[in-house]
Motif scaffolding. Structure first.
Motif, PDB file in Angstrom:
ATOM      1  N   VAL A  54      -2.597  10.788  -5.369  1.00 45.93           N
ATOM      2  CA  VAL A  54      -2.740   9.541  -4.607  1.00 45.93           C
ATOM      3  C   VAL A  54      -1.651   8.553  -4.997  1.00 45.93           C
ATOM      4  N   ASP A  75       1.776   9.661  -3.640  1.00 43.21           N
ATOM      5  CA  ASP A  75       1.847   9.456  -2.185  1.00 43.21           C
ATOM      6  C   ASP A  75       1.971   7.981  -1.822  1.00 43.21           C
ATOM      7  N   ALA A  76       1.232   7.135  -2.542  1.00 44.00           N
ATOM      8  CA  ALA A  76       1.171   5.730  -2.173  1.00 44.00           C
ATOM      9  C   ALA A  76       2.297   4.894  -2.770  1.00 44.00           C
ATOM     10  N   LEU A  77       2.657   5.163  -4.037  1.00 42.42           N
ATOM     11  CA  LEU A  77       3.571   4.270  -4.749  1.00 42.42           C
ATOM     12  C   LEU A  77       4.808   4.954  -5.319  1.00 42.42           C
TER      13      LEU A  77
END
Length: 317
Positions: free
Chosen positions: A17, A20-22
């Protein structure tokens, strides 16, 4: 061990996560609040140590820490990694420095009062040394899956980082499930042999992975390594308790973790060398053959160790 594997299993999807996000740097930044929480919890919940006999002057405390040994181990391991990552165009000068660093480290640790890397313990207790070797070889294979096979899952199969993390979640979950019953029964030889066989079976399975391989087969292979991780963690830990002298349990346990890290570092070196030019099915199969060779050695060491018979049967306190 259960707590360690449980957090590792949570780390896989959480890491996906975050990436993918940061971006990939987030998996390092997240360690800052985690470390602060851990430090706060330790200060609040862990009872104070009883005051030791004698002086607690800084000089005496410092004398019990093998700072030179720690630095020497770091230098020796770093130079060895630098040589490994120079392959397939070997830097022989770096290899020479690495050899000298290891020789100097061994020479120092033989003289150290409280050695960080207890060479004398390794030489005098071969049963314990074999336990360290088994643990390092298992973790080498397990971390090849975590470091190398995950790269192939993303590059070869097109999975996202979070999907890859979720795909490996059953691997770590089954490890935690396996540890409890083995630990309660103080089993050693059976779990150690099971870990070796699971590593060999999973490594052979890696040879059959390809861009068209079904997700079910990938999960089945990772589950084999989950079994290996759980049985090896519990079986070898209990073996250590029965093999190490009572007054050296702390040092022996630290060495077990050190050898585990050596296996982890070796796995990253293997992955970096093989995938140096890119991730491919061919490269994955080369890694698979390396894992088969490592697992074959693991099987021989496990089956041939007669000191494991009867180990752990008495209750370990």
């Amino acid at each position: 061990q259960i707590a360690g594997i449980a957090t590792a299993s949570l780390g896989l999807p959480i890491g996906g996560v975050l990436v993918d996000a940061l971006g990939w740097r987030a998996v390092f930044f997240v360690n800052v609040p985690v470390a602060l929480i851990a430090a706060t919890a330790a200060l609040l919940w862990i009872p104070r140590d009883a005051a030791p006999e004698g002086s607690r002057r800084p000089r005496e405390v410092a004398s019990r820490i093998d700072a030179i040994g720690i630095a020497g181990f770091a230098i020796a391991m770093t130079t060895l990694l630098m040589f490994l990552f120079s392959l397939p165009a070997p830097n022989w000068v770096v290899l020479g420095v690495a050899v000298l660093a290891w020789v100097a480290l061994v020479a120092w640790e033989l003289r150290a009062r409280s050695p960080f890397f207890d060479v004398r313990l390794l030489a005098s207790n071969l049963a314990l040394t074999r336990t360290y070797l088994r643990f390092a070889l298992v973790l080498l294979c397990v971390y090849v899956v975590l470091y190398g096979v995950t790269q192939w899952i993303e590059a070869g199969r097109g999975f996202s980082a979070i999907a890859t993390g979720l795909l490996l979640l059953p691997m770590t979950a089954i490890s935690g499930v396996i540890i409890a019953p083995i630990s309660r029964r103080n089993l050693v030889r059976g779990p150690v042999i099971a870990a070796a066989i699971a590593c060999l079976a999973g490594s052979v399975g890696v040879l059959f992975l390809g861009s068209s391989t079904s997700v079910i087969w990938i999960v089945a292979i990772t589950l084999a390594f989950g079994v290996a991780m759980g049985t090896a963690a519990s079986g070898n830990q209990i073996a250590l308790y029965t093999q190490a002298p009572a007054d050296q349990i702390g040092t022996a346990s630290g060495l077990l973790r050190t050898f585990g890290y050596v296996g982890s570092i070796a796995s990253s070196a293997i992955t970096g060398i093989v995938f140096h030019g890119g991730v491919s099915d061919h490269g994955l199969h080369i890694i698979g053959w390396i894992m088969v060779g490592v697992s074959a050695i693991l099987v021989l060491v496990s089956l041939g160790d007669r000191t494991l018979r009867g180990a752990g049967q008495a209750e370990v306190s």
